[in-house]
Design a protein around this motif. Structure first.
Motif, mmCIF file in Angstrom:
data_model
loop_
_atom_site.group_PDB
_atom_site.id
_atom_site.type_symbol
_atom_site.label_atom_id
_atom_site.label_comp_id
_atom_site.label_asym_id
_atom_site.label_seq_id
_atom_site.Cartn_x
_atom_site.Cartn_y
_atom_site.Cartn_z
ATOM 1 N N GLY A 152 0.806 -1.214 0.000
ATOM 2 C CA GLY A 152 0.000 0.000 0.000
ATOM 3 C C GLY A 152 0.842 1.269 0.000
ATOM 4 N N HIS A 153 0.161 2.415 0.117
ATOM 5 C CA HIS A 153 0.838 3.698 0.040
ATOM 6 C C HIS A 153 0.675 4.527 1.306
ATOM 7 N N ASP A 154 0.072 3.970 2.352
ATOM 8 C CA ASP A 154 -0.017 4.685 3.623
ATOM 9 C C ASP A 154 -0.109 3.665 4.753
ATOM 10 N N PHE A 155 -0.043 4.174 5.985
ATOM 11 C CA PHE A 155 -0.046 3.309 7.156
ATOM 12 C C PHE A 155 -1.313 2.467 7.232
ATOM 13 N N ASP A 156 -2.458 3.093 6.949
ATOM 14 C CA ASP A 156 -3.722 2.373 7.099
ATOM 15 C C ASP A 156 -3.829 1.187 6.143
ATOM 16 N N SER A 157 -3.294 1.333 4.927
ATOM 17 C CA SER A 157 -3.288 0.212 3.981
ATOM 18 C C SER A 157 -2.397 -0.923 4.480
ATOM 19 N N ALA A 158 -1.234 -0.552 5.025
ATOM 20 C CA ALA A 158 -0.326 -1.564 5.565
ATOM 21 C C ALA A 158 -0.968 -2.281 6.750
ATOM 22 N N LYS A 159 -1.676 -1.519 7.582
ATOM 23 C CA LYS A 159 -2.329 -2.128 8.751
ATOM 24 C C LYS A 159 -3.404 -3.123 8.335
ATOM 25 N N ALA A 160 -4.192 -2.774 7.319
ATOM 26 C CA ALA A 160 -5.240 -3.683 6.842
ATOM 27 C C ALA A 160 -4.635 -4.984 6.323
ATOM 28 N N GLU A 161 -3.522 -4.896 5.608
ATOM 29 C CA GLU A 161 -2.868 -6.100 5.101
ATOM 30 C C GLU A 161 -2.276 -6.922 6.243
ATOM 31 N N ALA A 162 -1.747 -6.260 7.246
ATOM 32 C CA ALA A 162 -1.215 -6.988 8.407
ATOM 33 C C ALA A 162 -2.323 -7.761 9.109
ATOM 34 N N MET A 163 -3.478 -7.168 9.219
ATOM 35 C CA MET A 163 -4.603 -7.861 9.852
ATOM 36 C C MET A 163 -5.017 -9.080 9.030
ATOM 37 N N PRO A 212 -8.507 11.561 4.434
ATOM 38 C CA PRO A 212 -8.469 10.772 3.194
ATOM 39 C C PRO A 212 -7.066 10.385 2.749
ATOM 40 N N THR A 213 -6.059 11.170 3.107
ATOM 41 C CA THR A 213 -4.683 10.892 2.691
ATOM 42 C C THR A 213 -3.734 11.130 3.845
ATOM 43 N N ALA A 214 -2.504 10.624 3.697
ATOM 44 C CA ALA A 214 -1.501 10.756 4.758
ATOM 45 C C ALA A 214 -0.197 11.289 4.188
ATOM 46 N N TYR A 215 -0.278 12.359 3.417
ATOM 47 C CA TYR A 215 0.890 12.854 2.713
ATOM 48 C C TYR A 215 1.604 13.936 3.505
ATOM 49 N N THR A 216 2.553 13.520 4.321
ATOM 50 C CA THR A 216 3.443 14.412 5.053
ATOM 51 C C THR A 216 4.766 13.693 5.211
ATOM 52 N N PHE A 217 5.869 14.420 5.212
ATOM 53 C CA PHE A 217 7.152 13.751 5.430
ATOM 54 C C PHE A 217 7.329 13.360 6.893
ATOM 55 N N ALA A 218 6.503 13.896 7.786
ATOM 56 C CA ALA A 218 6.550 13.518 9.206
ATOM 57 C C ALA A 218 5.792 12.210 9.381
ATOM 58 N N ASP A 219 6.410 11.109 8.936
ATOM 59 C CA ASP A 219 5.675 9.863 8.802
ATOM 60 C C ASP A 219 5.171 9.296 10.119
ATOM 61 N N GLY A 220 5.797 9.621 11.229
ATOM 62 C CA GLY A 220 5.350 9.095 12.518
ATOM 63 C C GLY A 220 4.003 9.624 12.974
ATOM 64 N N VAL A 221 3.540 10.725 12.364
ATOM 65 C CA VAL A 221 2.212 11.248 12.685
ATOM 66 C C VAL A 221 1.274 11.160 11.487
ATOM 67 N N ALA A 222 1.649 10.378 10.477
ATOM 68 C CA ALA A 222 0.855 10.263 9.247
ATOM 69 C C ALA A 222 -0.166 9.150 9.377
ATOM 70 N N VAL A 223 -1.162 9.344 10.224
ATOM 71 C CA VAL A 223 -2.198 8.340 10.486
ATOM 72 C C VAL A 223 -3.535 8.882 10.009
ATOM 73 N N CYS A 224 -4.151 8.178 9.057
ATOM 74 C CA CYS A 224 -5.418 8.647 8.479
ATOM 75 C C CYS A 224 -6.590 8.469 9.436
ATOM 76 N N THR A 225 -6.622 7.326 10.115
ATOM 77 C CA THR A 225 -7.777 6.997 10.952
ATOM 78 C C THR A 225 -7.354 6.869 12.409
ATOM 79 N N PRO A 226 -7.772 7.776 13.272
ATOM 80 C CA PRO A 226 -7.412 7.676 14.693
ATOM 81 C C PRO A 226 -7.969 6.402 15.324
ATOM 82 N N VAL A 227 -7.433 6.069 16.483
ATOM 83 C CA VAL A 227 -7.867 4.887 17.229
ATOM 84 C C VAL A 227 -8.939 5.304 18.230
ATOM 85 N N GLN A 228 -10.087 4.652 18.166
ATOM 86 C CA GLN A 228 -11.203 5.035 19.033
ATOM 87 C C GLN A 228 -10.831 4.949 20.514
#
Length: 332
Positions: A124-135, A224-240
């Motif tokens: 994928g191209h962002d953290f959330d896509s990688a997380k879905a594949e990990a699951m 909708p997107t996570a385009y920042t070079f500060a990748d450690g805070v590039a999270v599209c969907t917060p955790v409830q």
């Protein structure tokens, strides 16, 4: 709910300190002059993995071994620091680890995760896509899925809050980077366990501000997107679960642009000769944004990590702001 009482947090801190020493907090005079306040920097970039996540991984893997003794391998998703921390702790505990990262992830972070013993997969191209594949792979391969946020991670991370508050009295405000929320929640847990009145401020990227909007609106809001070079805070969907905890307890949120973050990295280098990664510099960027309101106060910022790629750091220290996210947007 996990016990966030002071005895519980002290026990977690003792577990962390059995594997790594406390990190320093320094009052740098050039930073104080620049910001106009009594400023303390908590140097989580001095940990063995170069970032604060190492703390929570220790307590999480201890909990996992006690509560799920038959688990032989774990899987998780990351932009780098969480993965390094989990790989270090899992390998030390004799567990296998698979890590999912998005395409275009920082190559030096990828190399570090492999060096700590992880099998690395790009997806994928962002953290959330990688997380879905990990699951998905966790079910397919029978691996235990380590989430990006968990209360046992918070217990370990809270140890840096205890160290800071034990060392520096009467802090008015502390600025904390926010990705999935363990750092913010851990700082709040430490503050509350000690009975302090310190205001805790979450900091996000203005380009990926879902956590701020979720806090402001009191409900989960995705980006909708996570385009920042500060990748450690590039999270599209917060955790409830994180929002449920920090929502009523954080003072406010601040959003900072990539230009502000790049300038904060340069300031860290000029004033302290510490090299902060993008997410590691967002707290200082937020303070600089609010420095008029903070003038004369005792303030702390969390330098959460220093794991930036050399090419990116060279670009920033040369005076530019990385624009990789714009290229990524065109590629999708």
């Amino acid at each position: 709910m996990t016990d966030f009482s002071l005895p519980s947090l002290r026990a977690a801190a003792a577990m962390v300190h059995a594997q790594m020493p406390p990190t320093p907090q320094y009052a740098w005079p050039l930073l104080a002059a620049r910001t106009g306040c009594d400023l303390w920097v908590k140097h989580e970039n001095h940990l063995p993995t170069g970032a604060f996540k190492a703390r929570g991984a220790i307590t999480y893997i201890d909990w996992l071994r006690r509560t799920h003794p038959h688990v032989s391998g774990i899987i998780t998703a990351t932009r780098g620091n969480h993965g390094q921390a989990q790989a270090r702790a899992a390998t030390a505990a004799g567990l296998g680890i698979t890590i999912l990262v998005p395409h275009g992830n920082a190559q030096e972070k990828n190399a570090a995760m492999r060096a700590f013993g992880a099998t690395l997969i790009e997806h994928g191209h962002d953290f959330d896509s990688a997380k879905a594949e990990a699951m998905r792979l966790s079910q397919e391969q029978g691996l235990y899925m380590v989430p990006p946020y968990h209360e046992e991670l918070v217990r370990g991370v809270a140890s840096y809050g205890l160290e800071l508050f034990d060392a520096v009295a009467d802090i008015d405000t502390v600025y904390v980077p926010v990705g999935c929320g363990s750092g913010l929640c851990g700082t709040i847990a430490a503050r509350d366990a000690l009975g302090l009145k310190t205001k805790v401020v979450g900091v996000v990227s203005a380009h990926v501000d879902a956590a701020k909007r979720s806090f402001d609106e009191g409900r989960l809001v995705a980006n909708p997107t996570a385009y920042t070079f500060a990748d450690g805070v590039a999270v599209c969907t917060p955790v409830q679960a994180a929002l449920d905890y920090f929502g009523p307890r954080a003072d406010r949120f601040v959003a900072v642009t990539d230009d502000e973050v790049a300038e904060a990295i340069r300031i860290y280098w000029e004033d302290t000769h510490n090299l902060a990664e993008g997410a590691g510099a967002v707290a200082l960027a937020a303070l600089i944004q609010e420095k008029e309101a903070m003038a004369g106060k005792r303030v702390a910022v969390i330098l959460s990590g220093g794991n930036g790629d050399r090419s990116q750091m060279a670009e920033i220290l040369g005076g530019a702001t990385p624009r990789v996210h714009q290229d990524m947007r065109k590629a999708i």
